[in-house]
Design a protein around this motif. Structure first.
Motif, PDB file in Angstrom:
ATOM      1  N   GLN A 175       0.833  -1.203   0.000  1.00 41.26           N
ATOM      2  CA  GLN A 175       0.000   0.000   0.000  1.00 41.26           C
ATOM      3  C   GLN A 175       0.865   1.248   0.000  1.00 41.26           C
ATOM      4  OE1 GLN A 175      -2.806   0.037   3.233  1.00 41.26           O
ATOM      5  NE2 GLN A 175      -3.416   2.167   2.913  1.00 41.26           N
ATOM      6  N   ILE A 176       0.415   2.250  -0.745  1.00 38.85           N
ATOM      7  CA  ILE A 176       1.026   3.581  -0.757  1.00 38.85           C
ATOM      8  C   ILE A 176      -0.039   4.550  -0.261  1.00 38.85           C
ATOM      9  CG2 ILE A 176       2.071   5.380  -2.184  1.00 38.85           C
ATOM     10  CD1 ILE A 176       2.757   3.120  -4.218  1.00 38.85           C
ATOM     11  N   HIS A 177       0.209   5.159   0.878  1.00 35.73           N
ATOM     12  CA  HIS A 177      -0.793   6.059   1.461  1.00 35.73           C
ATOM     13  C   HIS A 177      -0.328   7.505   1.344  1.00 35.73           C
ATOM     14  CE1 HIS A 177      -4.207   7.192   3.928  1.00 35.73           C
ATOM     15  NE2 HIS A 177      -3.394   7.977   4.619  1.00 35.73           N
ATOM     16  N   VAL A 178      -1.216   8.355   0.816  1.00 37.30           N
ATOM     17  CA  VAL A 178      -0.907   9.774   0.642  1.00 37.30           C
ATOM     18  C   VAL A 178      -1.624  10.569   1.729  1.00 37.30           C
ATOM     19  CG1 VAL A 178      -1.005  11.748  -0.915  1.00 37.30           C
ATOM     20  CG2 VAL A 178      -0.686   9.443  -1.847  1.00 37.30           C
ATOM     21  N   GLN A 179      -0.846  11.257   2.544  1.00 32.51           N
ATOM     22  CA  GLN A 179      -1.402  12.057   3.628  1.00 32.51           C
ATOM     23  C   GLN A 179      -1.950  13.386   3.086  1.00 32.51           C
ATOM     24  OE1 GLN A 179       1.337  12.490   6.904  1.00 32.51           O
ATOM     25  NE2 GLN A 179       2.018  10.364   6.787  1.00 32.51           N
ATOM     26  N   PRO A 180      -2.741  14.097   3.888  1.00 36.68           N
ATOM     27  CA  PRO A 180      -3.297  15.387   3.431  1.00 36.68           C
ATOM     28  C   PRO A 180      -2.240  16.388   2.979  1.00 36.68           C
ATOM     29  CG  PRO A 180      -4.461  14.636   5.381  1.00 36.68           C
ATOM     30  CD  PRO A 180      -3.312  13.680   5.182  1.00 36.68           C
ATOM     31  N   ASN A 181      -1.027  16.343   3.575  1.00 34.44           N
ATOM     32  CA  ASN A 181       0.046  17.255   3.154  1.00 34.44           C
ATOM     33  C   ASN A 181       0.873  16.680   2.005  1.00 34.44           C
ATOM     34  OD1 ASN A 181       1.460  15.235   4.411  1.00 34.44           O
ATOM     35  ND2 ASN A 181       2.616  16.578   5.784  1.00 34.44           N
ATOM     36  N   GLN A 182       0.400  15.559   1.430  1.00 35.81           N
ATOM     37  CA  GLN A 182       1.014  14.867   0.293  1.00 35.81           C
ATOM     38  C   GLN A 182       2.311  14.146   0.644  1.00 35.81           C
ATOM     39  OE1 GLN A 182       1.154  17.723  -3.013  1.00 35.81           O
ATOM     40  NE2 GLN A 182      -0.890  17.058  -3.632  1.00 35.81           N
ATOM     41  N   ASP A 183       2.595  13.978   1.934  1.00 32.78           N
ATOM     42  CA  ASP A 183       3.651  13.057   2.331  1.00 32.78           C
ATOM     43  C   ASP A 183       3.177  11.629   2.053  1.00 32.78           C
ATOM     44  OD1 ASP A 183       5.222  15.120   3.137  1.00 32.78           O
ATOM     45  OD2 ASP A 183       5.370  14.513   5.240  1.00 32.78           O
ATOM     46  N   ILE A 184       4.143  10.730   1.893  1.00 27.02           N
ATOM     47  CA  ILE A 184       3.815   9.365   1.479  1.00 27.02           C
ATOM     48  C   ILE A 184       4.297   8.357   2.517  1.00 27.02           C
ATOM     49  CG2 ILE A 184       4.257   7.584  -0.261  1.00 27.02           C
ATOM     50  CD1 ILE A 184       4.502   9.807  -2.311  1.00 27.02           C
ATOM     51  N   ASP A 185       3.421   7.400   2.835  1.00 33.21           N
ATOM     52  CA  ASP A 185       3.758   6.269   3.695  1.00 33.21           C
ATOM     53  C   ASP A 185       3.601   4.974   2.905  1.00 33.21           C
ATOM     54  OD1 ASP A 185       4.149   7.929   5.927  1.00 33.21           O
ATOM     55  OD2 ASP A 185       2.020   7.850   6.445  1.00 33.21           O
ATOM     56  N   LEU A 186       4.394   3.972   3.282  1.00 33.97           N
ATOM     57  CA  LEU A 186       4.303   2.653   2.670  1.00 33.97           C
ATOM     58  C   LEU A 186       3.907   1.620   3.713  1.00 33.97           C
ATOM     59  CD1 LEU A 186       7.565   2.524   0.484  1.00 33.97           C
ATOM     60  CD2 LEU A 186       5.286   3.313  -0.196  1.00 33.97           C
ATOM     61  N   VAL A 187       3.055   0.689   3.313  1.00 34.24           N
ATOM     62  CA  VAL A 187       2.730  -0.475   4.132  1.00 34.24           C
ATOM     63  C   VAL A 187       3.343  -1.687   3.443  1.00 34.24           C
ATOM     64  CG1 VAL A 187       0.899  -1.914   5.084  1.00 34.24           C
ATOM     65  CG2 VAL A 187       0.585   0.572   4.941  1.00 34.24           C
ATOM     66  N   LEU A 188       4.193  -2.422   4.184  1.00 32.67           N
ATOM     67  CA  LEU A 188       4.932  -3.543   3.610  1.00 32.67           C
ATOM     68  C   LEU A 188       4.366  -4.881   4.083  1.00 32.67           C
ATOM     69  CD1 LEU A 188       8.576  -2.174   3.991  1.00 32.67           C
ATOM     70  CD2 LEU A 188       6.918  -1.741   2.184  1.00 32.67           C
ATOM     71  N   ARG A 189       4.712  -5.927   3.366  1.00 29.35           N
ATOM     72  CA  ARG A 189       4.222  -7.263   3.705  1.00 29.35           C
ATOM     73  C   ARG A 189       4.927  -7.836   4.934  1.00 29.35           C
ATOM     74  NH1 ARG A 189       1.092  -9.080  -0.511  1.00 29.35           N
ATOM     75  NH2 ARG A 189       1.483  -8.091  -2.533  1.00 29.35           N
ATOM     76  N   VAL A 190       6.210  -7.536   5.071  1.00 32.24           N
ATOM     77  CA  VAL A 190       7.005  -8.104   6.160  1.00 32.24           C
ATOM     78  C   VAL A 190       7.204  -7.055   7.246  1.00 32.24           C
ATOM     79  CG1 VAL A 190       9.220  -9.110   6.802  1.00 32.24           C
ATOM     80  CG2 VAL A 190       8.174  -9.684   4.599  1.00 32.24           C
ATOM     81  N   GLY A 191       6.908  -7.425   8.486  1.00 33.02           N
ATOM     82  CA  GLY A 191       7.065  -6.505   9.603  1.00 33.02           C
ATOM     83  C   GLY A 191       5.831  -5.647   9.813  1.00 33.02           C
ATOM     84  N   ASN A 192       5.764  -5.034  10.986  1.00 35.94           N
ATOM     85  CA  ASN A 192       4.612  -4.203  11.338  1.00 35.94           C
ATOM     86  C   ASN A 192       4.868  -2.710  11.177  1.00 35.94           C
ATOM     87  OD1 ASN A 192       3.135  -6.496  12.120  1.00 35.94           O
ATOM     88  ND2 ASN A 192       4.099  -6.481  14.156  1.00 35.94           N
ATOM     89  N   ALA A 193       6.073  -2.343  10.797  1.00 34.86           N
ATOM     90  CA  ALA A 193       6.436  -0.927  10.763  1.00 34.86           C
ATOM     91  C   ALA A 193       5.819  -0.213   9.564  1.00 34.86           C
ATOM     92  CB  ALA A 193       7.954  -0.775  10.725  1.00 34.86           C
TER      93      ALA A 193
END
Length: 244
Positions: A175-193
């Protein structure tokens, strides 16, 4: 005798070719199409368009060739109709001996799936071309959050290309998540971080730093040691530990 023989042979061959040509033309005028052969390129990579879809499209538009006289099969119209489908990048239609019509379809290969907070739900290819989600599933990173079509084309296509070209990240990023300020987060398959990429820039450097952290640090401290990892800043990887 030899010149006369050659002349007679030439006359005979010419007569035969003329006869064969008009026989072929006459046969094409009356012969009916027997077979429709449909080939979908890259079907192992994506199944957003299938042979059944192509068959149904031709039937609905009156362009289905089987049973028609070969001379009435309009290959140009068939190609134009098929290429009007957003999942088809190119279609090639041709007639072959035996009253066959062959259709070769090159499908658009999706790069990302967009499922934005505003309700948008579609696939996008490497050129930013949108394709509506219509019941098929592709194993791709899903883009969520405050994302617009313009942001996808200008920023996220580059990230999607980097992920798809690297087997490690292609298998890791869900998953690629775009925050309201257009910063980007990634959700990975391995690990909870949760991985914080920050601004939509310098993706290659950030992914390189993140991979080094995954390969050199996490195997020693444990994959679930951190609740968040940030590579937003140059030459820094910041890990936030899980709460006890």
């Amino acid at each position: 005798m030899r010149p006369l023989f050659k002349l007679l042979m030439l006359f005979g061959m010419t007569a035969y070719l003329i006869f064969a040509f008009f026989t072929f033309i006459t046969r094409e005028d009356t012969a009916q199409c027997r077979n429709l052969n449909i080939v979908i390129a890259d079907s192992a990579q994506a199944t957003l368009i299938t042979g059944k879809d192509v068959d149904l499209m031709l039937r609905k538009t009156g362009l289905y060739p089987i049973g028609k006289c070969m001379k009435d099969v309009d290959l140009v119209q068939m190609q134009q109709k098929l290429q009007s489908d957003p999942f088809i990048r190119e279609a090639i239609c041709m007639k072959t001996p035996g009253e066959n019509v062959n259709v070769f379809v090159v499908q658009r290969l999706p790069l990302l799936r967009i499922m934005a907070d505003n309700g948008d739900d579609y696939y996008v290819d490497g050129k930013g071309f949108p394709m509506a989600a219509r019941g098929y599933e592709a194993d791709l990173p899903v883009v969520t959050g405050q994302v617009t079509n313009d942001f996808v084309k200008k920023r996220l296509i580059a990230l999607g290309e980097l992920l798809s070209q690297d087997d490690f990240w292609n298998n890791q990023v869900m998953q690629i998540h775009v925050q309201p300020n257009q910063d980007i987060d990634l959700v990975l398959r391995v690990g909870n971080a949760l991985v914080h990429l920050g601004k939509a820039e310098n993706f290659d450097r950030k992914l390189c730093n993140l991979r080094a952290f995954y390969e050199k640090v996490l195997p020693n401290v444990g994959w679930n040691r951190y609740q968040a990892i940030s590579v937003a800043y140059e030459n820094q990887v910041i890990g936030i530990k899980q709460h006890p």
